[in-house]
Design a protein around this motif. Structure first.
Motif, PDB file in Angstrom:
ATOM      1  N   LEU A 150       5.826  -2.853   4.912  1.00  0.00           N
ATOM      2  CA  LEU A 150       5.744  -1.571   4.230  1.00  0.00           C
ATOM      3  C   LEU A 150       6.527  -1.550   2.920  1.00  0.00           C
ATOM      4  O   LEU A 150       7.668  -2.017   2.856  1.00  0.00           O
ATOM      5  N   ALA A 151       5.904  -0.981   1.899  1.00  0.00           N
ATOM      6  CA  ALA A 151       6.575  -0.797   0.621  1.00  0.00           C
ATOM      7  C   ALA A 151       7.465   0.441   0.685  1.00  0.00           C
ATOM      8  O   ALA A 151       7.187   1.374   1.445  1.00  0.00           O
ATOM      9  N   PRO A 152       8.546   0.480  -0.088  1.00  0.00           N
ATOM     10  CA  PRO A 152       9.372   1.693  -0.129  1.00  0.00           C
ATOM     11  C   PRO A 152       8.529   2.910  -0.530  1.00  0.00           C
ATOM     12  O   PRO A 152       7.687   2.832  -1.416  1.00  0.00           O
ATOM     13  N   GLY A 153       8.766   4.006   0.158  1.00  0.00           N
ATOM     14  CA  GLY A 153       8.060   5.233  -0.176  1.00  0.00           C
ATOM     15  C   GLY A 153       6.657   5.330   0.369  1.00  0.00           C
ATOM     16  O   GLY A 153       5.901   6.235  -0.015  1.00  0.00           O
ATOM     17  N   ALA A 154       6.280   4.433   1.284  1.00  0.00           N
ATOM     18  CA  ALA A 154       4.928   4.478   1.848  1.00  0.00           C
ATOM     19  C   ALA A 154       4.773   5.689   2.767  1.00  0.00           C
ATOM     20  O   ALA A 154       5.744   6.208   3.331  1.00  0.00           O
ATOM     21  N   ALA A 170       0.832  -1.206   0.000  1.00  0.00           N
ATOM     22  CA  ALA A 170       0.000   0.000   0.000  1.00  0.00           C
ATOM     23  C   ALA A 170       0.866   1.255   0.000  1.00  0.00           C
ATOM     24  O   ALA A 170       1.918   1.305   0.633  1.00  0.00           O
ATOM     25  N   ASP A 171       0.397   2.274  -0.706  1.00  0.00           N
ATOM     26  CA  ASP A 171       1.118   3.542  -0.766  1.00  0.00           C
ATOM     27  C   ASP A 171       0.834   4.426   0.430  1.00  0.00           C
ATOM     28  O   ASP A 171       1.702   5.157   0.898  1.00  0.00           O
ATOM     29  N   VAL A 172      -0.399   4.396   0.920  1.00  0.00           N
ATOM     30  CA  VAL A 172      -0.818   5.194   2.078  1.00  0.00           C
ATOM     31  C   VAL A 172      -1.508   4.259   3.057  1.00  0.00           C
ATOM     32  O   VAL A 172      -2.390   3.488   2.673  1.00  0.00           O
ATOM     33  N   ILE A 173      -1.103   4.314   4.311  1.00  0.00           N
ATOM     34  CA  ILE A 173      -1.676   3.463   5.364  1.00  0.00           C
ATOM     35  C   ILE A 173      -2.188   4.348   6.482  1.00  0.00           C
ATOM     36  O   ILE A 173      -1.453   5.196   7.000  1.00  0.00           O
TER      37      ILE A 173
END
Length: 313
Positions: A207-211, A188-191
């Motif tokens: 977490l993905a990089p840049g989240a 996910a980009d925003v959590i």
């Protein structure tokens, strides 16, 4: 003698718009950072079953008053909301009472608006996937307001209460229920963490990089590894670093200089995201300036439309 305006939760929700809330909270956050908001530290009185907090504040041109909010952890077993709140507004020149607003719904909306403003400033411009952990009033408000700052192609909702998560997912055409927090957060980009959990509901390994991560719960929603890796942003350093429960557990012990006030990002004083792979973390503890801004928005709309009920004080 004066006529006091009373606004119910439903009336407040009908009076404020997403665009109005986002603009009001953006202004409030900038005033917090610039030091023009007069907001003393909140105080709390404890009872055996919970606590009640007092949050007075003055925001020039945008409100003067105080919020009272109760926190009762045992209410979940009673089928009642964990929080109840009232907001009283006064005339800043005369001190005459103007209005009393039911503020539980207003608190959820202004909190989500603050998260949305922060995400608009900190999330990658190409963010397209949103994860929401939680299914209560805060989660619902975040689902309503976060899409105002990014065009999410995918929304995943995870909560202990699966039925409530399914009900919440029906409110957005792109929302689906995940099996658990890990499935919701992975990639996910925003959590957005919107729970009453005492222990972390998120793991740095998901977490993905840049989240971009936001947390609005009173407990330690974010694991120490995430907080340690992230660039941390807050509404106000003094509020975030205050002793718990007023302050945030995730930042206790950190030097105030390690935290960036989001208002300083909004007015260009401090940098926000500086590279695509950066992990950003916005921790919200709530702020009376936000309540004043949201309450003033509802009050002025009510006066313009003749909404609410007036009683002679």
């Amino acid at each position: 003698m004066t006529d006091l305006l009373f606004l119910s939760a439903a009336e407040v929700a009908a009076l404020v718009t997403p665009a109005g809330l986002l603009g009001a909270q953006r202004s409030a956050l900038v005033q917090i950072s610039q030091g023009t908001a007069a907001v003393p530290a909140r105080t709390a009185a404890r009872a055996p079953a919970g606590l009640i907090e007092s949050m007075p504040g003055y925001l020039p041109g945008m409100g003067y008053g105080a919020k009272l909010i109760s926190h009762q952890a045992g209410n979940a077993a009673r089928g009642l909301p964990l929080h109840h709140a009232l907001l009283a507004l006064f005339d800043p020149d005369t001190g005459v009472p103007l209005a009393v607003l039911e503020a539980s719904q207003l608190t959820a909306l202004r909190t989500a608006a603050v998260s949305a403003v922060a995400a608009g400033a900190l999330a990658r411009p190409d963010a397209r996937s949103l994860a929401i952990i939680g299914s209560g009033a805060q989660a619902a408000a975040h689902l309503e307001l976060l899409p105002a700052v990014r065009d999410f192609a995918e929304v995943r909702i995870a909560a202990r209460n699966k039925a409530a998560a399914r009900d919440l997912a029906r409110r957005h055409p792109r929302a689906a229920v995940a099996d658990g927090p890990q499935e919701a957060v992975t990639g996910a980009d925003v959590i957005c963490c919107c729970t009453s959990a005492a222990d972390p509901v998120l793991d740095a390994g998901w977490l993905a990089p840049g989240a971009h991560v936001s947390s609005v719960g009173m407990g330690r929603e974010i694991d120490p590894a995430t907080a340690g890796m992230a660039s941390i942003f807050v509404e106000g350093r003094a509020a975030a670093t205050a002793p718990y429960p007023s302050g945030a557990l995730e930042v206790q012990g950190l030097a105030p200089q390690a935290l960036t006030e989001i208002g300083a990002v909004l007015d260009g004083t401090s940098p926000g995201r500086t590279w695509p792979g950066q992990l950003t973390f916005f921790k919200s503890v709530g702020h009376a300036a936000e309540d004043m801004a949201a309450g003033h928005l509802a009050y002025t709309a009510a006066c313009a439309r003749g909404a609410g009920r007036r009683l002679r004080l």
